[in-house]
Motif scaffolding. Structure first.
Motif, PDB file in Angstrom:
ATOM      1  N   ALA A   1       0.834  -1.197   0.000  1.00 35.23           N
ATOM      2  CA  ALA A   1       0.000   0.000   0.000  1.00 35.23           C
ATOM      3  C   ALA A   1       0.874   1.254   0.000  1.00 35.23           C
ATOM      4  CB  ALA A   1      -0.920  -0.015   1.210  1.00 35.23           C
ATOM      5  N   ASP A   2       0.246   2.417  -0.241  1.00 36.01           N
ATOM      6  CA  ASP A   2       0.989   3.678  -0.302  1.00 36.01           C
ATOM      7  C   ASP A   2       1.688   4.012   1.008  1.00 36.01           C
ATOM      8  OD1 ASP A   2       0.159   3.990  -2.904  1.00 36.01           O
ATOM      9  OD2 ASP A   2      -1.543   5.302  -2.402  1.00 36.01           O
ATOM     10  N   ASP A   3       1.135   3.557   2.127  1.00 34.69           N
ATOM     11  CA  ASP A   3       1.765   3.864   3.422  1.00 34.69           C
ATOM     12  C   ASP A   3       2.822   2.834   3.824  1.00 34.69           C
ATOM     13  OD1 ASP A   3       0.195   1.685   3.991  1.00 34.69           O
ATOM     14  OD2 ASP A   3      -0.963   2.635   5.608  1.00 34.69           O
ATOM     15  N   GLY A   4       3.137   1.910   2.919  1.00 31.43           N
ATOM     16  CA  GLY A   4       4.182   0.922   3.190  1.00 31.43           C
ATOM     17  C   GLY A   4       3.709  -0.343   3.866  1.00 31.43           C
ATOM     18  N   THR A   5       2.419  -0.435   4.154  1.00 28.61           N
ATOM     19  CA  THR A   5       1.885  -1.641   4.766  1.00 28.61           C
ATOM     20  C   THR A   5       1.478  -2.641   3.682  1.00 28.61           C
ATOM     21  OG1 THR A   5      -0.357  -0.741   4.834  1.00 28.61           O
ATOM     22  CG2 THR A   5       1.051  -0.346   6.761  1.00 28.61           C
ATOM     23  N   LEU A   6       1.178  -3.850   4.123  1.00 25.78           N
ATOM     24  CA  LEU A   6       0.751  -4.878   3.188  1.00 25.78           C
ATOM     25  C   LEU A   6      -0.659  -4.586   2.683  1.00 25.78           C
ATOM     26  CD1 LEU A   6       1.319  -7.669   1.869  1.00 25.78           C
ATOM     27  CD2 LEU A   6       0.282  -8.712   3.906  1.00 25.78           C
ATOM     28  N   ASN A   7      -0.830  -4.616   1.382  1.00 30.13           N
ATOM     29  CA  ASN A   7      -2.147  -4.448   0.768  1.00 30.13           C
ATOM     30  C   ASN A   7      -2.803  -5.839   0.744  1.00 30.13           C
ATOM     31  OD1 ASN A   7      -4.367  -4.164  -0.921  1.00 30.13           O
ATOM     32  ND2 ASN A   7      -3.370  -2.608  -2.191  1.00 30.13           N
ATOM     33  N   ARG A   8      -3.522  -6.147   1.797  1.00 31.01           N
ATOM     34  CA  ARG A   8      -4.059  -7.493   1.967  1.00 31.01           C
ATOM     35  C   ARG A   8      -5.080  -7.883   0.888  1.00 31.01           C
ATOM     36  NH1 ARG A   8      -2.425  -9.755   6.646  1.00 31.01           N
ATOM     37  NH2 ARG A   8      -1.342  -8.348   8.079  1.00 31.01           N
ATOM     38  N   PRO A   9      -5.998  -6.995   0.525  1.00 33.25           N
ATOM     39  CA  PRO A   9      -6.940  -7.378  -0.548  1.00 33.25           C
ATOM     40  C   PRO A   9      -6.227  -7.706  -1.863  1.00 33.25           C
ATOM     41  CG  PRO A   9      -7.794  -5.502   0.670  1.00 33.25           C
ATOM     42  CD  PRO A   9      -6.389  -5.702   1.137  1.00 33.25           C
ATOM     43  N   ALA A  10      -5.174  -6.944  -2.191  1.00 34.80           N
ATOM     44  CA  ALA A  10      -4.449  -7.205  -3.432  1.00 34.80           C
ATOM     45  C   ALA A  10      -3.725  -8.538  -3.374  1.00 34.80           C
ATOM     46  CB  ALA A  10      -3.449  -6.078  -3.704  1.00 34.80           C
ATOM     47  N   LEU A  11      -3.126  -8.838  -2.225  1.00 34.55           N
ATOM     48  CA  LEU A  11      -2.428 -10.116  -2.076  1.00 34.55           C
ATOM     49  C   LEU A  11      -3.428 -11.271  -2.085  1.00 34.55           C
ATOM     50  CD1 LEU A  11       0.216 -11.645  -1.577  1.00 34.55           C
ATOM     51  CD2 LEU A  11      -0.117 -11.287   0.880  1.00 34.55           C
ATOM     52  N   ALA A  12      -4.558 -11.078  -1.409  1.00 37.50           N
ATOM     53  CA  ALA A  12      -5.572 -12.127  -1.359  1.00 37.50           C
ATOM     54  C   ALA A  12      -6.103 -12.451  -2.748  1.00 37.50           C
ATOM     55  CB  ALA A  12      -6.716 -11.719  -0.437  1.00 37.50           C
ATOM     56  N   ALA A  13      -6.280 -11.415  -3.577  1.00 38.78           N
ATOM     57  CA  ALA A  13      -6.784 -11.632  -4.932  1.00 38.78           C
ATOM     58  C   ALA A  13      -5.836 -12.507  -5.740  1.00 38.78           C
ATOM     59  CB  ALA A  13      -6.993 -10.292  -5.625  1.00 38.78           C
ATOM     60  N   ILE A  14      -4.556 -12.415  -5.429  1.00 37.11           N
ATOM     61  CA  ILE A  14      -3.560 -13.217  -6.156  1.00 37.11           C
ATOM     62  C   ILE A  14      -3.542 -14.659  -5.636  1.00 37.11           C
ATOM     63  CG2 ILE A  14      -1.090 -13.512  -6.592  1.00 37.11           C
ATOM     64  CD1 ILE A  14      -0.842 -10.439  -6.423  1.00 37.11           C
TER      65      ILE A  14
END
Length: 431
Positions: free
Chosen positions: A59-72
């Motif tokens: 994510a833009d704040d440097g955290t894990l973008n969980r929805p994006a990872l989950a989609a993969i």
């Protein structure tokens, strides 16, 4: 310490149960919280995920973008395995640390979504499954978490089925009726089963059958419960280094269609009964490099390994010597009881290949194969229970003693059946 595995499908309300148990006094180890902690900004976990899956999962704040990872990962099994190869060892290391830090007399609840999927349910004294039908969970994910129906279906399909979870469950907590009912069920479980179980483990106190003899109708779930208990014992003994064993469900509850006392009898065959006194080493904790800690006792004594599986009161005992093997020494054994007040279990530890261990299996298999013999035994059991109902500590054993003359005639028939049919022990030792 007492170890409880807590699991349930996504959307089942497992976290609510975990919170309720924590409020009642349990030490909760939350796999989801650990999973988030090991991929926080600045961790090696997040760095490895970024290198493997690219900038799109950050994510833009440097955290894990969980929805994006989950989609993969939920759309591609191979990609999900890549993620697990990164996160599971990290989660396992942290989980092992938390188990080590828990007090020795704690009731530790390991709240973990994938216990059934990973085949790691055998390390716990009690497996609690939060049970909600898949279609109800699907609706909750859509309505409460804002998932699309397609995404929710993928999440559910990637997990164990309701049937697989129920097979693994010592306790099924129904969370389909509302919070008030769930809270009451959890409190009842805590006060009537978990706390007494933990106390029995701490004080090596066995749970014994009631003084009154009660014969009940056959229950198909007896076989399921026995399989679960056998796997648990095998796992703990294997972890402690006692691998040359065999565990079987025996007795009346092992014969489909046979009325019985509601007691699971198990037979543990060992190469030498002196193993009951064997001390191997020290208590340690193993991690399997997965989202799980195996807190079995590696290198511990035989007695401690049994306690790790929920069995206490290990003591010498003996079976009645029979005419074809009259030497009493051949019928010596050890005996232990389950410590779980919610499931009466007797564990008979016998010499492998001896007359006692062999006839226990032959008698079971004879009754399984011969409906007439099974029905005759059922009639005899009911009549004997009526004549010798027990009711006091002094009369409790009258039923057992009254059956011995019948066994003296029936067991040779079982042996003759075994010889005529070419009977042989099926399967292999559990390891």
């Amino acid at each position: 310490m007492m170890r409880i595995g807590l699991s349930g499908g996504i959307g089942s309300g497992k976290s609510t149960v975990s919170t309720l148990l924590g409020n009642l006094g349990a030490t909760v180890i939350d796999a989801d919280q650990i999973a988030r902690a090991v991929v926080e900004p600045g961790t090696t976990g997040l760095q490895q995920i970024q290198e493997t899956f690219g900038e799109e999962v950050i994510a833009d704040d440097g955290t894990l973008n969980r929805p994006a990872l989950a989609a993969i990962v939920f759309a591609d099994t191979d990609r999900r395995k890549e993620l697990e190869a990164i996160t599971h060892p990290l989660i396992g290391e942290r989980t092992a640390q938390l188990f080590r830090e828990a007090p020795a007399d704690a009731i530790v609840v390991h709240d973990m979504p994938l216990l059934v999927e990973l085949g790691q349910t055998n390390s716990y004294h009690l497996m609690v499954i939060v049970d909600v039908p898949a279609h109800v969970r699907l609706d909750r994910l859509v309505e409460q978490r804002g998932m699309t129906r397609a995404d929710a279906e993928k999440r559910i399909a990637a997990q164990a089925s309701d049937e697989q979870r129920r097979e693994a469950a010592d306790v099924l907590l129904d969370n389909s009726r509302g919070l008030a009912e769930l809270e009451q069920a959890v409190k009842s479980l805590w006060h009537n089963r978990i706390q007494p179980y933990a106390d029995n483990l701490q004080h090596d106190r066995p749970v014994r059958r009631p003084d009154t003899v009660q014969i009940v109708d056959p229950d198909p779930d007896w076989a399921v419960q026995a399989r679960r208990l056998c796997r648990r014992i095998a796992h703990q003994l294997d972890a402690a280094g006692f691998t040359d064993v065999r565990i079987d469900h025996i007795g009346s509850t092992a014969v489909p269609g046979l009325p019985a006392k509601d007691v699971i009898d198990l037979q543990l065959q060992v190469t030498d009964l002196s193993v009951a006194h064997q001390e191997v080493g020290d208590r340690v904790t193993r991690t399997h490099g997965a989202e799980h800690v195996d807190s079995a006792l590696v290198g511990c004594s035989f007695k401690a390994a049994l306690k790790g599986a929920g069995f206490t009161g290990l003591r010498p005992n003996e079976d009645h010597a029979q005419a074809w093997a009259p030497d009493p020494d051949l019928w010596r054994k050890y005996f232990a009881n389950g410590a779980d007040p919610g499931r009466l279990v007797h564990l008979h530890i016998r010499q492998a290949g001896g007359p006692a261990s062999e006839i226990a299996l032959q008698f079971r298999d004879w009754l399984r194969a011969d409906d007439t013999a099974r029905d005759a035994y059922a009639h005899f059991k009911h009549a004997t229970a009526q004549a010798h109902p027990g009711g006091t500590p002094d009369t409790k054993q009258d039923y057992v003693e009254a059956k011995e003359p019948w066994f003296a005639q029936a067991l040779p028939k079982a042996r003759a059946w075994a010889e005529q049919t070419g009977w042989a022990i099926e399967g292999h030792p559990l390891r």
